[in-house]
Design an enzyme around this catalytic site. Structure first.
Site, PDB file in Angstrom:
ATOM      1  CG  ASN A 149      -0.393  -0.278   2.516  1.00  0.00           C
ATOM      2  OD1 ASN A 149       0.642  -0.921   2.628  1.00  0.00           O
ATOM      3  ND2 ASN A 149      -1.029   0.205   3.557  1.00  0.00           N
ATOM      4  CB  ILE A 150       1.736   3.603  -2.317  1.00  0.00           C
ATOM      5  CG1 ILE A 150       2.668   2.407  -2.584  1.00  0.00           C
ATOM      6  CG2 ILE A 150       2.494   4.927  -2.490  1.00  0.00           C
ATOM      7  CD1 ILE A 150       3.226   2.325  -3.977  1.00  0.00           C
ATOM      8  CD  GLU A 151      -1.406   4.623   4.461  1.00  0.00           C
ATOM      9  OE1 GLU A 151      -0.867   5.438   5.234  1.00  0.00           O
ATOM     10  OE2 GLU A 151      -2.056   3.634   4.841  1.00  0.00           O
TER      11      GLU A 151
ATOM     12  CB  CYS B 233      -5.224  -1.325  -1.521  1.00  0.00           C
ATOM     13  SG  CYS B 233      -6.580  -0.746  -0.477  1.00  0.00           S
TER      14      CYS B 233
ATOM     15  CD  GLU C 211      -5.269  -5.877  -1.610  1.00  0.00           C
ATOM     16  OE1 GLU C 211      -4.919  -4.689  -1.456  1.00  0.00           O
ATOM     17  OE2 GLU C 211      -5.703  -6.575  -0.686  1.00  0.00           O
TER      18      GLU C 211
ATOM     19  CB  CYS D 180     -10.669  -3.145   1.013  1.00  0.00           C
ATOM     20  SG  CYS D 180     -10.296  -2.324  -0.545  1.00  0.00           S
TER      21      CYS D 180
ATOM     22  CB  CYS E  88      -8.707  -4.730  -3.171  1.00  0.00           C
ATOM     23  SG  CYS E  88      -7.690  -3.255  -2.959  1.00  0.00           S
TER      24      CYS E  88
HETATM   25  N1  THU Z   1      -5.161  -1.738   2.625  1.00  0.00           N
HETATM   26  C1  THU Z   1      -4.613  -2.502   1.634  1.00  0.00           C
HETATM   27  O1  THU Z   1      -3.506  -2.204   1.157  1.00  0.00           O
HETATM   28  N2  THU Z   1      -5.312  -3.566   1.181  1.00  0.00           N
HETATM   29  C2  THU Z   1      -6.524  -3.960   1.680  1.00  0.00           C
HETATM   30  O2  THU Z   1      -7.199  -4.764   1.080  1.00  0.00           O
HETATM   31  C3  THU Z   1      -6.966  -3.393   2.968  1.00  0.00           C
HETATM   32  C4  THU Z   1      -6.467  -1.994   3.214  1.00  0.00           C
HETATM   33  C5  THU Z   1      -4.422  -0.563   3.083  1.00  0.00           C
HETATM   34  C6  THU Z   1      -5.032   0.758   2.654  1.00  0.00           C
HETATM   35  C7  THU Z   1      -4.464   1.702   3.677  1.00  0.00           C
HETATM   36  O3  THU Z   1      -3.171   2.120   3.255  1.00  0.00           O
HETATM   37  C8  THU Z   1      -4.299   0.832   4.923  1.00  0.00           C
HETATM   38  O4  THU Z   1      -4.369  -0.520   4.490  1.00  0.00           O
HETATM   39  C9  THU Z   1      -5.355   1.072   5.977  1.00  0.00           C
HETATM   40  O5  THU Z   1      -6.618   0.952   5.442  1.00  0.00           O
END
Ligand code: THU
Length: 130
Positions: free
Chosen positions: A41-43, A52, A54, A85, A88
């Site tokens: 994940n890259i915020e 996310c 994925e 999620c 995804c």
């Molecule tokens: N996140 C994912 O990378 N994949 C998922 O399916 C669940 C959520 C990440 C998104 C965000 O950066 C962090 O988890 C918290 O929600």
């Protein structure tokens, strides 16, 4: 193979850029070309702009030439058996089939295996578009 994907997902998770949620996620998927593609994940400071693990892995697969997801492992440091999620699930389903295996991991390895059909019954799909 599932343990290999678990280890790859765990390695991918170390690359997460998650300074805001502090919730690193890693994904490793094996594609139909036999290659393993990784994602984390890259915020972003503008929170909705983050994404996310994925889609990072799916983007790597598409750019690497893979067409179909054969199997996929997901791991989150702070949540054993973290499932993809909702958004995804739809993204994965575009490149998978109902029997594609999804490995849900904990810190030791694959803790549960589910199929894409179990994760996303009644997925949005239609031949009306395109
Ligand atoms: N996140 C994912 O990378 N994949 C998922 O399916 C669940 C959520 C990440 C998104 C965000 O950066 C962090 O988890 C918290 O929600």
């Amino acid at each position: 193979m599932s343990h290999e994907l678990f280890e790859a997902a765990r390695e991918a998770m170390t690359k997460a850029h998650a300074p805001y949620s502090k919730f690193p996620v890693g994904v490793a998927l094996k594609a139909d070309d036999g290659k393993v593609y990784l994602g984390a994940n890259i915020e972003n400071l503008s929170f909705p702009q983050g994404w996310c693990a994925e889609p990072t892995a799916i983007g790597a697969m598409v750019m690497g030439g893979g067409k179909k997801i054969v199997e996929l492992a997901v791991i989150a440091e702070k949540l054993p058996l973290c499932t993809p999620c909702g958004g995804c699930r739809q993204k994965i389903s575009e490149f998978a089939s109902a029997d594609t295996r999804i490995y849900l991991c904990d810190e030791a390895g694959v803790a549960k295996t589910v199929t894409m059909g179990e994760l996303l019954p009644y997925a949005f799909e239609t031949d009306v578009i395109g």
